[in-house]
Structures are given as structure tokens and as C-alpha cells.
Design a protein around this motif. Structure first.
Motif, PDB file in Angstrom:
ATOM      1  N   LEU A  32       2.266  -3.248   7.642  1.00 34.56           N
ATOM      2  CA  LEU A  32       2.799  -2.326   6.889  1.00 34.56           C
ATOM      3  C   LEU A  32       1.406  -1.713   6.066  1.00 34.56           C
ATOM      4  O   LEU A  32       1.440  -0.417   5.894  1.00 34.56           O
ATOM      5  CB  LEU A  32       3.854  -2.698   5.833  1.00 34.56           C
ATOM      6  CG  LEU A  32       4.971  -3.323   6.421  1.00 34.56           C
ATOM      7  CD1 LEU A  32       6.053  -3.856   5.284  1.00 34.56           C
ATOM      8  CD2 LEU A  32       5.802  -2.217   7.066  1.00 34.56           C
ATOM      9  N   PRO A  33       0.651  -2.177   5.460  1.00 38.93           N
ATOM     10  CA  PRO A  33      -0.492  -1.544   5.022  1.00 38.93           C
ATOM     11  C   PRO A  33      -1.360  -0.491   6.046  1.00 38.93           C
ATOM     12  O   PRO A  33      -1.949   0.544   5.442  1.00 38.93           O
ATOM     13  CB  PRO A  33      -1.561  -2.656   4.265  1.00 38.93           C
ATOM     14  CG  PRO A  33      -0.537  -3.748   4.186  1.00 38.93           C
ATOM     15  CD  PRO A  33       0.218  -3.650   5.460  1.00 38.93           C
ATOM     16  N   ARG A  34      -1.355  -0.900   7.122  1.00 38.15           N
ATOM     17  CA  ARG A  34      -2.045   0.016   8.174  1.00 38.15           C
ATOM     18  C   ARG A  34      -1.055   1.315   8.433  1.00 38.15           C
ATOM     19  O   ARG A  34      -1.790   2.292   8.643  1.00 38.15           O
ATOM     20  CB  ARG A  34      -2.306  -0.660   9.423  1.00 38.15           C
ATOM     21  CG  ARG A  34      -3.321  -1.860   9.208  1.00 38.15           C
ATOM     22  CD  ARG A  34      -3.469  -2.732  10.524  1.00 38.15           C
ATOM     23  NE  ARG A  34      -3.787  -1.798  11.559  1.00 38.15           N
ATOM     24  CZ  ARG A  34      -3.929  -2.302  12.934  1.00 38.15           C
ATOM     25  NH1 ARG A  34      -3.293  -3.318  13.125  1.00 38.15           N
ATOM     26  NH2 ARG A  34      -4.165  -1.418  13.812  1.00 38.15           N
ATOM     27  N   ILE A  35       0.334   0.840   8.412  1.00 39.70           N
ATOM     28  CA  ILE A  35       0.958   2.056   8.610  1.00 39.70           C
ATOM     29  C   ILE A  35       1.221   2.976   7.211  1.00 39.70           C
ATOM     30  O   ILE A  35       1.278   4.229   7.475  1.00 39.70           O
ATOM     31  CB  ILE A  35       2.680   1.393   8.595  1.00 39.70           C
ATOM     32  CG1 ILE A  35       2.752   0.862  10.205  1.00 39.70           C
ATOM     33  CG2 ILE A  35       3.503   2.721   8.419  1.00 39.70           C
ATOM     34  CD1 ILE A  35       4.319   0.241  10.416  1.00 39.70           C
ATOM     35  N   ASP A  88      -1.499   3.536   5.331  1.00 42.44           N
ATOM     36  CA  ASP A  88      -2.764   4.695   5.292  1.00 42.44           C
ATOM     37  C   ASP A  88      -3.066   5.258   6.551  1.00 42.44           C
ATOM     38  O   ASP A  88      -3.840   6.098   6.686  1.00 42.44           O
ATOM     39  CB  ASP A  88      -4.119   3.930   5.099  1.00 42.44           C
ATOM     40  CG  ASP A  88      -4.381   2.787   6.139  1.00 42.44           C
ATOM     41  OD1 ASP A  88      -3.854   2.787   7.314  1.00 42.44           O
ATOM     42  OD2 ASP A  88      -5.208   1.814   5.922  1.00 42.44           O
ATOM     43  N   GLY A  89      -2.038   5.370   7.414  1.00 45.46           N
ATOM     44  CA  GLY A  89      -1.989   6.151   8.769  1.00 45.46           C
ATOM     45  C   GLY A  89      -2.899   5.649   9.689  1.00 45.46           C
ATOM     46  O   GLY A  89      -3.034   6.351  10.767  1.00 45.46           O
ATOM     47  N   THR A  90      -3.462   4.625   9.730  1.00 45.77           N
ATOM     48  CA  THR A  90      -4.524   3.849  10.804  1.00 45.77           C
ATOM     49  C   THR A  90      -3.601   3.240  12.146  1.00 45.77           C
ATOM     50  O   THR A  90      -4.161   2.849  12.929  1.00 45.77           O
ATOM     51  CB  THR A  90      -5.547   3.089  10.454  1.00 45.77           C
ATOM     52  OG1 THR A  90      -4.835   2.044   9.588  1.00 45.77           O
ATOM     53  CG2 THR A  90      -6.211   3.531   9.188  1.00 45.77           C
ATOM     54  N   LEU A  91      -2.362   3.241  11.515  1.00 50.57           N
ATOM     55  CA  LEU A  91      -1.427   2.589  12.751  1.00 50.57           C
ATOM     56  C   LEU A  91      -0.363   3.330  12.818  1.00 50.57           C
ATOM     57  O   LEU A  91       0.460   3.626  11.925  1.00 50.57           O
ATOM     58  CB  LEU A  91      -1.191   1.244  12.519  1.00 50.57           C
ATOM     59  CG  LEU A  91      -0.220   0.347  13.415  1.00 50.57           C
ATOM     60  CD1 LEU A  91      -0.697   0.256  14.683  1.00 50.57           C
ATOM     61  CD2 LEU A  91       0.279  -0.998  12.947  1.00 50.57           C
ATOM     62  N   THR A  92       0.054   3.795  13.925  1.00 47.10           N
ATOM     63  CA  THR A  92       1.382   4.512  14.286  1.00 47.10           C
ATOM     64  C   THR A  92       2.115   3.439  15.109  1.00 47.10           C
ATOM     65  O   THR A  92       1.717   2.594  15.727  1.00 47.10           O
ATOM     66  CB  THR A  92       1.017   5.822  15.131  1.00 47.10           C
ATOM     67  OG1 THR A  92       0.555   5.528  16.241  1.00 47.10           O
ATOM     68  CG2 THR A  92       0.337   6.998  13.989  1.00 47.10           C
ATOM     69  N   ALA A  93       3.443   3.738  15.059  1.00 49.76           N
ATOM     70  CA  ALA A  93       4.546   2.818  15.732  1.00 49.76           C
ATOM     71  C   ALA A  93       5.750   3.488  16.283  1.00 49.76           C
ATOM     72  O   ALA A  93       5.873   4.791  15.963  1.00 49.76           O
ATOM     73  CB  ALA A  93       5.130   1.821  14.567  1.00 49.76           C
ATOM     74  N   ALA A  94       6.259   3.197  17.333  1.00 46.94           N
ATOM     75  CA  ALA A  94       7.400   3.577  17.905  1.00 46.94           C
ATOM     76  C   ALA A  94       8.492   2.639  18.273  1.00 46.94           C
ATOM     77  O   ALA A  94       8.011   1.511  18.674  1.00 46.94           O
ATOM     78  CB  ALA A  94       6.842   4.348  19.322  1.00 46.94           C
ATOM     79  N   LEU A  95       9.542   3.124  18.214  1.00 47.78           N
ATOM     80  CA  LEU A  95      10.760   2.197  18.581  1.00 47.78           C
ATOM     81  C   LEU A  95      11.278   2.477  20.195  1.00 47.78           C
ATOM     82  O   LEU A  95      11.541   3.709  20.373  1.00 47.78           O
ATOM     83  CB  LEU A  95      12.039   2.557  17.543  1.00 47.78           C
ATOM     84  CG  LEU A  95      13.234   1.613  18.069  1.00 47.78           C
ATOM     85  CD1 LEU A  95      13.136   0.267  17.865  1.00 47.78           C
ATOM     86  CD2 LEU A  95      14.184   2.216  16.952  1.00 47.78           C
ATOM     87  N   ALA A  96      11.300   1.431  20.935  1.00 51.49           N
ATOM     88  CA  ALA A  96      11.293   1.542  22.418  1.00 51.49           C
ATOM     89  C   ALA A  96      12.742   0.755  22.591  1.00 51.49           C
ATOM     90  O   ALA A  96      12.643  -0.180  22.262  1.00 51.49           O
ATOM     91  CB  ALA A  96      10.400   1.043  23.224  1.00 51.49           C
ATOM     92  N   VAL A  97      13.843   1.621  22.986  1.00 55.47           N
ATOM     93  CA  VAL A  97      15.076   0.932  23.351  1.00 55.47           C
ATOM     94  C   VAL A  97      15.501   1.425  25.006  1.00 55.47           C
ATOM     95  O   VAL A  97      15.218   2.369  25.262  1.00 55.47           O
ATOM     96  CB  VAL A  97      16.073   1.392  22.504  1.00 55.47           C
ATOM     97  CG1 VAL A  97      16.006   1.019  21.053  1.00 55.47           C
ATOM     98  CG2 VAL A  97      16.441   2.830  22.535  1.00 55.47           C
ATOM     99  N   PRO A  98      15.928   0.689  25.745  1.00 52.74           N
ATOM    100  CA  PRO A  98      16.132   0.762  26.815  1.00 52.74           C
ATOM    101  C   PRO A  98      17.334   1.983  27.090  1.00 52.74           C
ATOM    102  O   PRO A  98      18.181   2.278  26.239  1.00 52.74           O
ATOM    103  CB  PRO A  98      16.793  -0.535  27.443  1.00 52.74           C
ATOM    104  CG  PRO A  98      17.260  -1.260  26.207  1.00 52.74           C
ATOM    105  CD  PRO A  98      16.356  -0.885  24.997  1.00 52.74           C
ATOM    106  N   GLY A 136       0.876  -1.009  -0.037  1.00 52.98           N
ATOM    107  CA  GLY A 136      -0.023   0.059  -0.102  1.00 52.98           C
ATOM    108  C   GLY A 136       0.687   1.202  -0.057  1.00 52.98           C
ATOM    109  O   GLY A 136       0.347   2.194   0.073  1.00 52.98           O
ATOM    110  N   GLY A 137       2.237   1.131  -0.093  1.00 51.91           N
ATOM    111  CA  GLY A 137       3.266   2.172  -0.198  1.00 51.91           C
ATOM    112  C   GLY A 137       3.215   2.712  -1.433  1.00 51.91           C
ATOM    113  O   GLY A 137       2.437   2.426  -2.593  1.00 51.91           O
TER     114      GLY A 137
END
Length: 428
Positions: A112-115, A117-127, A63-64
Motif C-alpha cells: 500500500l505505501p508503494r501504491i 506514492d505511485g511507484t507501484l501500479t496494479a491491475a485486477l485480472a478476472v477470467p 502513506g495515504g
């Protein structure tokens, strides 16, 4: 090498600049950062579904748009110019490439398709809040102790009959308080066979009615902390931190036996650190373009101001001393822009371009405050927002001298001995 942009790339820049000029002025930015999400959800949907920004660099099969990092860098240059608070950096620049590189076919097809189209946001969490170290920007991420190690500290992953569970906490997680998906770097295997893997932790978006908000007003400044204890993930607590730059929302993520899904396959051949370093180099190029955009925005506002502000019966911009200072800033911005564009074409140059862009943003923002005079020091003026963006980005992805130092080590300027590079990575 043809450095000219295509018509499509120019159109991306023009369309986005026009849209942000109408919907992301200083007033809109200040209002957006005080929402529960830390950004304007309506504008984010428009950017995602109307312009397709999160999916610019994603493959078309998901979807990109199938573009290169250059298009993403151009988009981020415009968002940086407006100091736009949005999940674009955390989602499209940091998280999506890792899912693409390491995810199983089913994980990529689901996420990836949800990312895109903007319906899913994500974040990288590192200690440890060590994003720069984890991405291999300031040291070798295979040897540096950014992840805490397998003996103690960091985030630990344990596998049992119920699957994987995570224990530990991560600080300074970009957009971690509102992301619908967390990519968590955790250690597994214990101390003898310790290795770092990435895990997926689905979450629920923050619900304002269930949000605990703590606000303190001091000297006209509002500082807020948001705690989400109602997340759908068991044992997960997310707290929005008071950050130097409100347009860069940061969070603390606490994991207490939180269920998680391994990103990719559990094999010895999975190179998580290599994927993080590759993502870091591309992210550095995009971040460099964003920092250049912020510096250019500060310079444009300053030039407009000195043309209007009069002293001794004439505009202060007509004084030779002011002209010289502005000319020096212009040369800095254009040099940093050239470095950022080259890095977008060759991500190996990303860390050095990022160092130059961060230094330029810091210098231009400081000079902007000075050339605005008394009004530049006030809370009501937007000049301080550029200073905070420059300082916060260097704290999160720098500092500049370590970016350059590690780039020099990787280039072999200090010798080719592998042991020296490894020792350098552990030191930083």
C-alpha cells in the motif's frame, strides 16, 4: 445530510483541473496513449507524488491521505473531464481496496505505501473479461459463472511444494500490460470444493526496447498491440489489445504455471466474493463521477463551439432548437452528477448512479458529434474520443440495463425469494 463540499475537497478539484488543463489537452492525450505504458509516466508521477491521487482513499498509516471515496470520486471526475489515460482507476479504485480488505498485515505494509506514492501500479485480472460480473455490478458474483468454475475454464490455482501456481488467461484487463502487480482471481479446490481466491503476481514494467510493437495505419487511425514476453514472472505473457477507447488500455494476461502469492490468509472464512462486491459498489460510484466528468467535458466543448460557429450570419448557438438540445443535455449531466455525488456518500447507490452516468455520457457524446456538424465526424477532432469513452465504459462495466436490473433485484423489487436472485445472477 450536508451535500456541500469542504474547502479541502474544492481545493482538490481546482488544483487537479488546473494541472490537467495545462498538461492533459487533446494533443497530450493522443501522445500518451501511444506510449508503451498507455499513459504519460511523467504526468502520472506528478499526480501521484505531487497531489497524492493514488493514496487519497488509503489509510494514513500506509502513506495515504485517509480521505473518503468522495475525494477520489471528485478527482476522477476531473480526470474524466480530460479523458486522461492513467493507472488511477485500475490501481486506486479496483486493486488497492482489495489489498486493504483482504491482505495480511505484512502484505498491506509492503504494497500500500508503494501504491500511495505511485511507484507501484496494479491491475485486477478476472477470467473471461467479466469485470462487471466479478464486481457484482450486473449479477450476484457468488452464483454467476464469471470465474469459469472449478471443473474447466477460468483461471485455476494449484498448490504444491513450490507454492501456488496459476493456469489460464484473463481478457480485457484494465492496464494489465503495464501494471507492476496483478491481482488475479482464480479457482482452487477442484470441482467438489471450488472457491475463488485472489492471488498476487508481481511483474516487471514493460521495457520499450524489449517490446514487440505491431502497428497498422488505416484511415488515419493507428491500432497497436504490445506483447510483453520478458516479464519477470515465469509463464506470464501480457499482450496489449487493440481497444475501442485508446484512453482505456486493455490487455490479455496468460498464465502458464505462473508463481503467485495468495492475497490474505488461506482460511474458509475469507469472503473474496464479498470483498469484490463491496469494491464494485464503491468503484461504481467513482466510475459514475468519472463518466459525469467526461459528459461535462463534451458538453462544455460543444457549448463553446456553437457560440463560435456561424450560419446565416449568426452563431448557431442562438437558434432556439440548438438551445433546447443543449438545455436537455445540461439537465441530464446535472442529474447524473447529483446521483454520482450521492453514491460517493452511499456506495450502495453506486450501480444505479453508474447506469445513469453511463447513459448520460453516451447521450451527450452523441449529441456533441451532431452539434459539431461535419467537423464532429472527423478523426482529427476530439469529439469521437468522448463517444468511444462512453461506449467502452459501458462494454467494460455495464451494460446499463443489466446494472439497473441487478440493482432492482438487490432492492427486492421483483420479490424477496433468494432463489430468484440467485437464478438472476446466474442468467446474467
Amino acid at each position: 445530510m450536508d451535500a456541500a463540499f469542504t474547502a479541502e475537497q474544492d481545493e482538490i478539484r481546482r488544483t487537479l483541473r488546473d494541472l490537467l488543463a495545462r498538461h492533459a489537452g487533446p494533443g497530450e492525450v493522443r501522445a500518451a496513449v501511444r506510449t508503451a505504458e498507455g499513459h504519460d509516466p511523467a504526468l502520472w508521477r506528478r499526480l501521484a507524488q505531487g497531489l497524492g491521487l493514488p493514496g487519497l482513499a488509503l489509510p494514513e498509516e500506509y502513506g495515504g491521505a485517509g480521505c473518503t471515496p468522495t475525494e477520489l470520486a471528485l478527482a476522477c471526475e476531473e480526470t474524466g473531464r480530460a479523458l486522461l489515460p492513467s493507472p488511477l482507476l485500475a490501481t486506486a479504485v479496483l486493486a488497492a481496496p482489495l489489498i486493504t480488505a483482504l491482505g495480511t498485515p505484512s502484505q498491506r505494509a509492503e504494497l500500500l505505501p508503494r501504491i500511495a506514492d505511485g511507484t507501484l501500479t496494479a491491475a485486477l485480472a478476472v477470467p473471461g473479461g467479466s469485470t462487471a460480473a466479478a464486481l457484482g455490478l450486473t449479477g450476484d458474483n457468488r452464483s454467476a459463472p464469471w470465474s469459469g468454475g472449478g471443473r474447466a475454464g477460468g483461471i485455476q490455482a494449484r498448490h504444491g511444494d513450490g507454492g501456488w501456481r496459476l493456469y489460464g488467461e484473463a481478457d480485457r484487463v484494465l492496464d494489465g500490460h503495464s501494471a507492476g502487480l496483478l491481482l488475479v482471481a482464480a479457482h482452487t479446490g477442484g470441482y467438489p470444493r471450488s472457491r475463488t481466491l485472489l492471488f498476487l503476481v508481481p511483474t516487471e514494467l514493460l521495457v520499450p526496447t524489449e517490446l514487440q510493437v505491431r502497428a497498422e495505419v488505416s484511415g488515419g487511425a493507428s491500432t497497436e498491440a504490445f506483447t510483453d514476453a520478458s516479464s519477470g514472472a515465469e509463464g506470464l505473457t501480457r499482450t496489449r489489445l487493440t481497444s475501442l477507447d485508446e484512453t482505456r488500455p486493455l490487455a490479455r494476461v496468460e498464465l502458464r504455471g505462473t508463481p503467485a502469492v495468495l492475497l490474505g490468509a488461506d482460511t474458509e472464512t475469507v469472503d473474496v466474493c464479498g470483498a469484490l462486491a463491496a469494491t464494485g459498489r464503491t468503484a461504481a460510484a467513482v466510475l459514475a463521477a468519472e463518466a459525469v466528468g467526461a459528459a461535462a467535458g463534451a458538453l462544455e466543448r460543444t457549448v463553446a463551439y456553437v457560440k463560435e460557429r456561424e450560419q446565416f450570419g449568426r452563431a448557431i448557438g442562438s437558434f432556439q432548437a440548438v438551445k433546447h438540445r443543449l438545455a436537455d443535455l445540461y439537465v441530464r449531466v446535472e442529474a447524473a452528477r447529483s446521483a454520482a455525488y450521492y453514491a460517493a456518500w452511499d456506495p450502495e447507490a453506486g450501480p444505479l448512479a453508474l447506469a445513469q452516468a453511463l447513459e448520460t455520457a453516451r447521450t451527450v457524446a452523441g449529441e456533441a458529434v451532431q452539434l459539431h456538424g461535419g467537423i464532429g465526424f472527423t478523426w482529427e477532432h476530439e469529439a469521437h474520443l468522448y463517444v468511444k469513452r462512453a461506449a467502452a465504459d459501458e462494454l467494460l462495466f455495464g451494460p446499463v440495463h443489466r446494472l439497473r436490473d441487478h440493482a432492482a433485484v438487490r432492492a427486492g423489487l421483483f420479490g424477496d425469494e433468494p432463489s430468484r436472485a440467485l437464478a438472476h445472477g446466474a442468467a446474467v
